[in-house]
Scaffold this motif. Structure first.
Motif, PDB file in Angstrom:
ATOM      1  N   ALA A  96       0.860  -1.192   0.000  1.00 11.82           N
ATOM      2  CA  ALA A  96       0.000   0.000   0.000  1.00 11.82           C
ATOM      3  C   ALA A  96       0.890   1.233   0.000  1.00 11.82           C
ATOM      4  CB  ALA A  96      -0.922   0.009   1.214  1.00 11.82           C
ATOM      5  N   ASN A  97       0.401   2.311  -0.621  1.00 10.08           N
ATOM      6  CA  ASN A  97       1.200   3.547  -0.589  1.00 10.08           C
ATOM      7  C   ASN A  97       0.340   4.785  -0.731  1.00 10.08           C
ATOM      8  OD1 ASN A  97       0.917   3.399  -3.650  1.00 10.08           O
ATOM      9  ND2 ASN A  97       2.307   5.161  -3.492  1.00 10.08           N
ATOM     10  N   VAL A  98       0.850   5.871  -0.154  1.00  5.86           N
ATOM     11  CA  VAL A  98       0.380   7.226  -0.447  1.00  5.86           C
ATOM     12  C   VAL A  98       1.615   8.080  -0.706  1.00  5.86           C
ATOM     13  CG1 VAL A  98      -1.804   7.157   0.835  1.00  5.86           C
ATOM     14  CG2 VAL A  98       0.281   7.842   2.019  1.00  5.86           C
ATOM     15  N   GLY A  99       1.533   8.922  -1.730  1.00  4.12           N
ATOM     16  CA  GLY A  99       2.658   9.795  -2.044  1.00  4.12           C
ATOM     17  C   GLY A  99       3.573   9.199  -3.088  1.00  4.12           C
ATOM     18  N   ASP A 100       4.867   9.519  -2.983  1.00  2.00           N
ATOM     19  CA  ASP A 100       5.811   9.125  -4.025  1.00  2.00           C
ATOM     20  C   ASP A 100       6.901   8.179  -3.551  1.00  2.00           C
ATOM     21  OD1 ASP A 100       7.173  10.951  -2.486  1.00  2.00           O
ATOM     22  OD2 ASP A 100       7.459  12.427  -4.083  1.00  2.00           O
ATOM     23  N   SER A 101       6.772   7.615  -2.349  1.00  2.00           N
ATOM     24  CA  SER A 101       7.628   6.485  -1.996  1.00  2.00           C
ATOM     25  C   SER A 101       7.117   5.279  -2.778  1.00  2.00           C
ATOM     26  CB  SER A 101       7.590   6.223  -0.488  1.00  2.00           C
ATOM     27  OG  SER A 101       8.194   7.287   0.217  1.00  2.00           O
ATOM     28  N   ARG A 102       8.025   4.462  -3.259  1.00  2.00           N
ATOM     29  CA  ARG A 102       7.679   3.513  -4.319  1.00  2.00           C
ATOM     30  C   ARG A 102       8.110   2.087  -3.973  1.00  2.00           C
ATOM     31  NH1 ARG A 102      10.117   5.241 -10.019  1.00  2.00           N
ATOM     32  NH2 ARG A 102       8.861   7.099  -9.563  1.00  2.00           N
ATOM     33  N   ALA A 103       7.364   1.107  -4.506  1.00  2.00           N
ATOM     34  CA  ALA A 103       7.742  -0.305  -4.436  1.00  2.00           C
ATOM     35  C   ALA A 103       7.904  -0.825  -5.856  1.00  2.00           C
ATOM     36  CB  ALA A 103       6.686  -1.119  -3.693  1.00  2.00           C
ATOM     37  N   VAL A 104       9.057  -1.437  -6.120  1.00  4.47           N
ATOM     38  CA  VAL A 104       9.345  -1.978  -7.448  1.00  4.47           C
ATOM     39  C   VAL A 104       9.768  -3.433  -7.301  1.00  4.47           C
ATOM     40  CG1 VAL A 104      10.770  -1.781  -9.518  1.00  4.47           C
ATOM     41  CG2 VAL A 104      10.000   0.287  -8.337  1.00  4.47           C
ATOM     42  N   LEU A 105       9.090  -4.294  -8.028  1.00  6.86           N
ATOM     43  CA  LEU A 105       9.284  -5.739  -7.939  1.00  6.86           C
ATOM     44  C   LEU A 105      10.221  -6.222  -9.044  1.00  6.86           C
ATOM     45  CD1 LEU A 105       7.924  -8.177  -6.322  1.00  6.86           C
ATOM     46  CD2 LEU A 105       6.438  -8.410  -8.319  1.00  6.86           C
ATOM     47  N   ALA A 149       4.354  18.608  -3.069  1.00 12.31           N
ATOM     48  CA  ALA A 149       4.576  17.985  -4.376  1.00 12.31           C
ATOM     49  C   ALA A 149       3.972  16.592  -4.492  1.00 12.31           C
ATOM     50  CB  ALA A 149       6.071  17.934  -4.678  1.00 12.31           C
ATOM     51  N   VAL A 150       3.109  16.205  -3.563  1.00 18.03           N
ATOM     52  CA  VAL A 150       2.345  14.960  -3.675  1.00 18.03           C
ATOM     53  C   VAL A 150       0.879  15.257  -3.395  1.00 18.03           C
ATOM     54  CG1 VAL A 150       4.233  13.376  -3.132  1.00 18.03           C
ATOM     55  CG2 VAL A 150       2.866  14.338  -1.269  1.00 18.03           C
ATOM     56  N   ALA A 151       0.005  14.441  -3.988  1.00 25.45           N
ATOM     57  CA  ALA A 151      -1.435  14.658  -3.838  1.00 25.45           C
ATOM     58  C   ALA A 151      -2.042  13.821  -2.717  1.00 25.45           C
ATOM     59  CB  ALA A 151      -2.148  14.340  -5.154  1.00 25.45           C
ATOM     60  N   ARG A 152      -1.267  12.848  -2.212  1.00 28.86           N
ATOM     61  CA  ARG A 152      -1.753  12.010  -1.115  1.00 28.86           C
ATOM     62  C   ARG A 152      -0.651  11.890  -0.069  1.00 28.86           C
ATOM     63  NH1 ARG A 152      -5.336   7.099  -3.899  1.00 28.86           N
ATOM     64  NH2 ARG A 152      -5.891   8.262  -5.791  1.00 28.86           N
ATOM     65  N   ASP A 156      -0.340  16.882   7.241  1.00 24.96           N
ATOM     66  CA  ASP A 156      -0.456  18.130   6.471  1.00 24.96           C
ATOM     67  C   ASP A 156      -1.807  18.795   6.715  1.00 24.96           C
ATOM     68  OD1 ASP A 156       2.085  18.250   4.844  1.00 24.96           O
ATOM     69  OD2 ASP A 156       1.347  16.274   4.260  1.00 24.96           O
ATOM     70  N   LYS A 157      -2.055  19.144   7.959  1.00 23.44           N
ATOM     71  CA  LYS A 157      -3.379  19.640   8.334  1.00 23.44           C
ATOM     72  C   LYS A 157      -3.797  20.863   7.533  1.00 23.44           C
ATOM     73  CE  LYS A 157      -6.349  20.582  12.254  1.00 23.44           C
ATOM     74  NZ  LYS A 157      -6.484  20.564  13.731  1.00 23.44           N
ATOM     75  N   SER A 158      -2.865  21.738   7.209  1.00 18.80           N
ATOM     76  CA  SER A 158      -3.233  22.964   6.497  1.00 18.80           C
ATOM     77  C   SER A 158      -3.730  22.688   5.083  1.00 18.80           C
ATOM     78  CB  SER A 158      -2.042  23.926   6.440  1.00 18.80           C
ATOM     79  OG  SER A 158      -0.990  23.380   5.661  1.00 18.80           O
ATOM     80  N   LEU A 159      -3.392  21.508   4.537  1.00 20.71           N
ATOM     81  CA  LEU A 159      -3.811  21.142   3.182  1.00 20.71           C
ATOM     82  C   LEU A 159      -4.850  20.026   3.178  1.00 20.71           C
ATOM     83  CD1 LEU A 159      -0.305  21.072   1.437  1.00 20.71           C
ATOM     84  CD2 LEU A 159      -2.064  22.829   1.181  1.00 20.71           C
ATOM     85  N   ARG A 160      -5.324  19.652   4.342  1.00 18.74           N
ATOM     86  CA  ARG A 160      -6.110  18.430   4.438  1.00 18.74           C
ATOM     87  C   ARG A 160      -7.346  18.417   3.557  1.00 18.74           C
ATOM     88  NH1 ARG A 160      -5.323  14.049   3.689  1.00 18.74           N
ATOM     89  NH2 ARG A 160      -3.378  14.560   4.746  1.00 18.74           N
ATOM     90  N   ALA A 161      -7.984  19.564   3.369  1.00 18.66           N
ATOM     91  CA  ALA A 161      -9.196  19.589   2.549  1.00 18.66           C
ATOM     92  C   ALA A 161      -8.914  19.203   1.102  1.00 18.66           C
ATOM     93  CB  ALA A 161      -9.835  20.979   2.602  1.00 18.66           C
ATOM     94  N   HIS A 162      -7.647  19.279   0.695  1.00 13.54           N
ATOM     95  CA  HIS A 162      -7.316  19.065  -0.712  1.00 13.54           C
ATOM     96  C   HIS A 162      -6.425  17.847  -0.941  1.00 13.54           C
ATOM     97  CE1 HIS A 162      -7.672  23.640  -0.220  1.00 13.54           C
ATOM     98  NE2 HIS A 162      -8.856  23.145  -0.547  1.00 13.54           N
ATOM     99  N   LEU A 163      -6.039  17.178   0.132  1.00  9.95           N
ATOM    100  CA  LEU A 163      -5.221  15.973   0.021  1.00  9.95           C
ATOM    101  C   LEU A 163      -6.071  14.737   0.282  1.00  9.95           C
ATOM    102  CD1 LEU A 163      -1.958  16.918   1.977  1.00  9.95           C
ATOM    103  CD2 LEU A 163      -2.359  17.030  -0.492  1.00  9.95           C
ATOM    104  N   SER A 164      -5.523  13.582  -0.086  1.00  9.28           N
ATOM    105  CA  SER A 164      -6.160  12.302   0.211  1.00  9.28           C
ATOM    106  C   SER A 164      -5.164  11.429   0.961  1.00  9.28           C
ATOM    107  CB  SER A 164      -6.580  11.600  -1.086  1.00  9.28           C
ATOM    108  OG  SER A 164      -7.013  10.274  -0.823  1.00  9.28           O
ATOM    109  N   SER A 165      -5.679  10.601   1.851  1.00  8.71           N
ATOM    110  CA  SER A 165      -4.830   9.599   2.510  1.00  8.71           C
ATOM    111  C   SER A 165      -5.242   8.185   2.103  1.00  8.71           C
ATOM    112  CB  SER A 165      -4.912   9.738   4.033  1.00  8.71           C
ATOM    113  OG  SER A 165      -6.244   9.525   4.484  1.00  8.71           O
ATOM    114  N   GLU A 166      -6.065   8.087   1.055  1.00 13.25           N
ATOM    115  CA  GLU A 166      -6.484   6.759   0.588  1.00 13.25           C
ATOM    116  C   GLU A 166      -5.339   6.106  -0.178  1.00 13.25           C
ATOM    117  OE1 GLU A 166      -9.768   4.543  -2.282  1.00 13.25           O
ATOM    118  OE2 GLU A 166     -10.013   6.656  -1.767  1.00 13.25           O
ATOM    119  N   PRO A 167      -4.902   4.930   0.246  1.00 13.95           N
ATOM    120  CA  PRO A 167      -3.770   4.298  -0.432  1.00 13.95           C
ATOM    121  C   PRO A 167      -4.203   3.517  -1.668  1.00 13.95           C
ATOM    122  CG  PRO A 167      -4.477   2.907   1.368  1.00 13.95           C
ATOM    123  CD  PRO A 167      -5.361   4.143   1.404  1.00 13.95           C
TER     124      PRO A 167
END
Length: 236
Positions: A96-105, A149-152, A156-167
């Protein structure tokens, strides 16, 4: 240093679990530190976990973020990206992930990106519907409200209305075609393509040595961000 990681095994409900994660924080260490201490417990305590890991991971990400936001007086107003991996009995991999940390198989010797880079320009429509905006000013990287620079992300409380934490959540049955997976923060991926990373360490059997090789190469390529990396090798 605002990166935190988890790499451990534990027995739970007569199953062996491998728990691995990278948390890449910004604007302070409180949120990634909290995630390191609590996110996996929250996932495993979800009633659905053993029947439906996909839903359990989504629910736990959401409830964990809710707690972080409600306790911003203690945890601060910063945030964190996350990539988490759970290996169940060496047979099933859940990512699972949110943001730009990545998993590569490494699958059949080639790179297979398991995660989604949640970049603001890709989620512009959702962000604008929620009253935010995406701009490259200042600088040349798209940012939510000109800040992140990430949408999830978590926090980040100040941006919470515009961000998502759904992975985004992926399940990969582990078989003989799957050799290892790399989890890393964007400090690695900004200077290295997926295939380059896989090719660099596919012959290195020791996962710690492989992770060190990747971080050393990223530094040699002048990565300017924090670099955290975990390599998980499978026994198949």
């Amino acid at each position: 240093m605002e990166d935190y990681h988890v790499a451990k095994y534990r027995n739970e409900n007569n199953h062996e679990l491998g728990l691995f994660a990278i948390f890449d924080g910004h604007m302070g260490e409180s949120v990634p530190s909290y995630l390191k201490a609590n996110l996996f417990n929250n996932i495993l305590e979800e009633p659905l976990f053993w029947r439906d890991p996909h839903s359990a991971m989504k629910n736990a990400y959401c409830s964990t973020n809710k707690y972080i936001l409600e306790n911003s007086n203690q945890l601060g107003h910063g945030g964190s990206t996350a990539v988490t991996a759970i290996v169940i009995d060496g047979k099933d991999l859940w990512i699972a992930n949110v943001g730009d940390s990545r998993a590569v198989l490494c699958e059949r010797g080639t790179a297979n990106q398991l995660t989604v880079d949640h970049e603001p320009h890709a989620e512009r429509s959702r962000i604008e519907k929620q009253g935010g905006f995406v701009t490259t000013f200042p600088g040349d990287v798209p940012r939510v409200n000109g800040q992140l620079a990430v949408a999830r992300a978590f926090g980040d409380k100040s941006l919470r209305a515009h961000l998502s934490s759904e992975p985004d959540v992926r399940h990969i049955p582990i078989d003989s075609t799957i050799k290892f997976v790399i989890l890393a923060s964007d400090g690695l991926w900004k200077v290295m393509k997926n295939e380059e990373a896989i090719d660099l360490v596919k012959s290195i059997k020791d996962p710690q040595a492989a992770a060190k090789r990747l971080t050393t190469e990223a530094l040699a390529r002048k990565s300017k961000d924090d670099i955290s990396c975990i390599v998980i090798r499978f026994r198949c």
